[in-house]
Write a protein that holds these residues in place. Structure first.
Motif, PDB file in Angstrom:
ATOM      1  N   CYS A   1      -0.148   2.716   3.988  1.00 53.99           N
ATOM      2  CA  CYS A   1       0.089   1.969   5.229  1.00 53.99           C
ATOM      3  C   CYS A   1       1.027   0.790   4.944  1.00 53.99           C
ATOM      4  O   CYS A   1       1.591   0.682   3.868  1.00 53.99           O
TER       5      CYS A   1
ATOM      6  N   CYS B   1      -4.277  -0.222  -0.337  1.00 59.51           N
ATOM      7  CA  CYS B   1      -4.958  -1.431   0.130  1.00 59.51           C
ATOM      8  C   CYS B   1      -6.460  -1.239  -0.011  1.00 59.51           C
ATOM      9  O   CYS B   1      -7.181  -2.143  -0.380  1.00 59.51           O
TER      10      CYS B   1
ATOM     11  N   CYS C   1       0.840  -1.195   0.000  1.00 56.91           N
ATOM     12  CA  CYS C   1       0.000   0.000   0.000  1.00 56.91           C
ATOM     13  C   CYS C   1       0.878   1.251   0.000  1.00 56.91           C
ATOM     14  O   CYS C   1       1.912   1.293   0.659  1.00 56.91           O
TER      15      CYS C   1
ATOM     16  N   CYS D   1      -7.048   4.158   2.853  1.00 61.67           N
ATOM     17  CA  CYS D   1      -5.733   4.738   2.571  1.00 61.67           C
ATOM     18  C   CYS D   1      -5.765   5.646   1.351  1.00 61.67           C
ATOM     19  O   CYS D   1      -5.071   6.661   1.317  1.00 61.67           O
TER      20      CYS D   1
HETATM   21 ZN   LIG Z   1      -3.209   0.978   3.169  1.00 63.63          ZN
END
Ligand SMILES: [Zn+2]
Length: 179
Positions: free
Chosen positions: A141, A157, A138, A162
Protein backbone atom coordinates in the motif's frame (compact mmCIF):
# COMPACT_ATOMS: atom_id res chain seq x y z
CA UNK A 1 -19.44 -8.57 2.95
CA UNK A 2 -18.85 -4.82 2.80
CA UNK A 3 -15.82 -3.74 4.79
CA UNK A 4 -16.33 -0.69 7.00
CA UNK A 5 -13.76 1.97 6.10
CA UNK A 6 -11.24 2.70 8.86
CA UNK A 7 -11.70 5.75 11.08
CA UNK A 8 -9.33 7.95 13.06
CA UNK A 9 -10.39 5.95 16.11
CA UNK A 10 -9.52 2.51 14.72
CA UNK A 11 -6.98 2.99 11.90
CA UNK A 12 -3.78 1.00 12.42
CA UNK A 13 -0.82 3.07 13.65
CA UNK A 14 1.95 1.12 11.93
CA UNK A 15 4.12 4.07 10.94
CA UNK A 16 6.10 3.98 14.17
CA UNK A 17 6.14 7.78 14.24
CA UNK A 18 3.38 10.46 14.44
CA UNK A 19 4.53 12.14 11.18
CA UNK A 20 4.39 8.83 9.31
CA UNK A 21 1.05 7.88 10.84
CA UNK A 22 -0.19 11.24 9.54
CA UNK A 23 0.90 10.24 6.02
CA UNK A 24 -0.88 6.92 6.59
CA UNK A 25 -4.26 8.56 7.25
CA UNK A 26 -4.63 8.32 3.47
CA UNK A 27 -5.36 4.79 2.19
CA UNK A 28 -4.56 3.44 -1.26
CA UNK A 29 -1.79 2.08 -3.45
CA UNK A 30 1.45 3.87 -4.36
CA UNK A 31 1.09 6.05 -7.46
CA UNK A 32 -2.69 5.63 -7.58
CA UNK A 33 -5.39 8.07 -6.44
CA UNK A 34 -6.18 7.77 -2.70
CA UNK A 35 -9.03 5.39 -1.88
CA UNK A 36 -9.98 6.63 1.56
CA UNK A 37 -9.17 9.59 3.82
CA UNK A 38 -9.41 9.02 7.57
CA UNK A 39 -9.22 12.77 8.28
CA UNK A 40 -12.73 13.85 7.29
CA UNK A 41 -13.67 16.22 10.13
CA UNK A 42 -11.93 18.29 12.79
CA UNK A 43 -13.07 15.67 15.33
CA UNK A 44 -11.12 13.09 13.29
CA UNK A 45 -8.05 15.30 13.59
CA UNK A 46 -8.50 15.55 17.37
CA UNK A 47 -8.97 11.78 17.68
CA UNK A 48 -5.89 11.11 15.55
CA UNK A 49 -3.83 13.70 17.48
CA UNK A 50 -4.76 12.04 20.77
CA UNK A 51 -3.80 8.59 19.51
CA UNK A 52 -0.34 9.73 18.32
CA UNK A 53 0.41 11.73 21.48
CA UNK A 54 -0.13 15.33 20.34
CA UNK A 55 -3.62 15.77 21.82
CA UNK A 56 -5.38 19.13 21.85
CA UNK A 57 -8.80 19.92 23.32
CA UNK A 58 -9.75 21.93 20.25
CA UNK A 59 -9.17 21.93 16.49
CA UNK A 60 -10.68 24.16 13.81
CA UNK A 61 -11.74 23.38 10.24
CA UNK A 62 -8.72 25.45 9.19
CA UNK A 63 -6.59 23.09 11.30
CA UNK A 64 -8.06 20.09 9.45
CA UNK A 65 -7.11 21.68 6.11
CA UNK A 66 -3.65 22.53 7.46
CA UNK A 67 -3.24 18.94 8.68
CA UNK A 68 -4.06 17.62 5.21
CA UNK A 69 -1.53 20.05 3.67
CA UNK A 70 1.04 18.98 6.25
CA UNK A 71 0.32 15.36 5.33
CA UNK A 72 1.19 16.06 1.68
CA UNK A 73 4.29 17.99 2.80
CA UNK A 74 5.40 15.01 4.94
CA UNK A 75 4.73 12.60 2.09
CA UNK A 76 7.01 14.66 -0.19
CA UNK A 77 9.70 15.17 2.44
CA UNK A 78 9.86 11.52 3.55
CA UNK A 79 9.77 10.15 0.04
CA UNK A 80 12.77 12.38 -0.64
CA UNK A 81 11.02 14.58 -3.17
CA UNK A 82 11.25 18.06 -1.64
CA UNK A 83 11.21 19.66 1.77
CA UNK A 84 9.91 23.13 0.92
CA UNK A 85 6.31 22.67 2.05
CA UNK A 86 7.42 20.96 5.25
CA UNK A 87 9.90 23.77 5.92
CA UNK A 88 7.09 26.32 5.59
CA UNK A 89 4.84 24.35 7.99
CA UNK A 90 7.63 23.90 10.53
CA UNK A 91 8.54 27.62 10.46
CA UNK A 92 4.88 28.48 11.01
CA UNK A 93 4.77 26.07 13.94
CA UNK A 94 7.82 27.59 15.63
CA UNK A 95 6.45 31.12 15.14
CA UNK A 96 3.29 30.08 17.01
CA UNK A 97 5.13 28.12 19.73
CA UNK A 98 7.18 28.90 22.82
CA UNK A 99 10.55 27.43 23.62
CA UNK A 100 10.71 26.40 27.26
CA UNK A 101 12.65 24.05 29.49
CA UNK A 102 11.62 20.66 28.12
CA UNK A 103 11.28 21.89 24.55
CA UNK A 104 8.70 23.50 22.29
CA UNK A 105 5.22 24.12 23.65
CA UNK A 106 1.99 25.11 21.92
CA UNK A 107 -0.99 26.46 23.88
CA UNK A 108 -3.91 24.01 24.19
CA UNK A 109 -6.34 26.85 23.39
CA UNK A 110 -4.89 27.36 19.93
CA UNK A 111 -6.97 25.31 17.47
CA UNK A 112 -3.87 24.90 15.27
CA UNK A 113 -1.71 23.38 18.04
CA UNK A 114 -2.19 19.76 16.95
CA UNK A 115 -0.92 20.63 13.45
CA UNK A 116 2.04 22.58 14.87
CA UNK A 117 2.96 19.67 17.13
CA UNK A 118 2.79 17.28 14.18
CA UNK A 119 4.99 19.62 12.09
CA UNK A 120 7.51 19.69 14.95
CA UNK A 121 7.47 15.88 15.08
CA UNK A 122 8.11 15.76 11.32
CA UNK A 123 11.09 18.12 11.72
CA UNK A 124 12.50 15.90 14.50
CA UNK A 125 12.16 12.80 12.34
CA UNK A 126 13.83 14.50 9.38
CA UNK A 127 16.78 15.36 11.63
CA UNK A 128 17.06 11.79 12.94
CA UNK A 129 19.40 10.04 10.50
CA UNK A 130 19.24 6.74 12.42
CA UNK A 131 15.45 6.68 12.03
CA UNK A 132 15.62 7.81 8.40
CA UNK A 133 17.81 4.79 7.69
CA UNK A 134 14.87 2.65 8.80
CA UNK A 135 12.26 4.54 6.77
CA UNK A 136 10.44 2.25 4.32
CA UNK A 137 7.46 2.33 1.99
CA UNK A 138 5.08 -0.61 2.25
CA UNK A 139 5.45 -3.12 -0.58
CA UNK A 140 1.70 -3.29 -0.96
CA UNK A 141 0.00 0.00 0.00
CA UNK A 142 0.99 3.69 0.08
CA UNK A 143 2.00 3.71 3.77
CA UNK A 144 5.36 4.69 5.25
CA UNK A 145 6.84 3.13 8.37
CA UNK A 146 10.04 2.80 10.39
CA UNK A 147 11.47 -0.71 10.14
CA UNK A 148 12.43 -1.55 13.73
CA UNK A 149 13.01 -5.23 12.99
CA UNK A 150 16.40 -6.59 14.01
CA UNK A 151 17.62 -7.44 10.51
CA UNK A 152 15.74 -4.53 8.90
CA UNK A 153 13.79 -6.84 6.65
CA UNK A 154 10.22 -5.68 7.19
CA UNK A 155 8.54 -5.37 3.79
CA UNK A 156 5.03 -4.34 4.74
CA UNK A 157 3.35 -1.79 6.97
CA UNK A 158 1.66 -4.75 8.69
CA UNK A 159 2.14 -8.46 8.24
CA UNK A 160 -1.52 -9.20 9.10
CA UNK A 161 -2.82 -6.85 6.45
CA UNK A 162 -0.52 -6.00 3.52
CA UNK A 163 1.85 -8.92 4.10
CA UNK A 164 -1.06 -11.34 3.81
CA UNK A 165 -2.46 -9.51 0.76
CA UNK A 166 0.90 -9.69 -1.02
CA UNK A 167 1.23 -13.40 -0.21
CA UNK A 168 -2.28 -14.08 -1.47
CA UNK A 169 -1.57 -12.23 -4.70
CA UNK A 170 1.69 -14.09 -5.26
CA UNK A 171 -0.14 -17.38 -4.71
CA UNK A 172 -2.83 -16.45 -7.25
CA UNK A 173 -0.17 -15.34 -9.77
CA UNK A 174 1.76 -18.59 -9.31
CA UNK A 175 -1.43 -20.65 -9.83
CA UNK A 176 -2.20 -18.62 -12.92
CA UNK A 177 1.31 -19.15 -14.28
CA UNK A 178 1.01 -22.92 -13.72
CA UNK A 179 -2.37 -23.32 -15.41
ZN1 LIG B 1 0.77 -1.62 3.59
Amino acid sequence: MVETPPTAANMRLDGGHPALDLVNTLYGQVGKPPEHDVLQTREDLMTFATRVGVATPTASTAALEAARRLRTACEHAFRGQDHDALETAVKRAYRAGHLQAGGWRWPDGDPMSAVHRLAHQAALLLADTEALGRLRGCGDCCWLYLDRSKNRSRKWCSMEDCGTNAKKRRYVEKRRALS
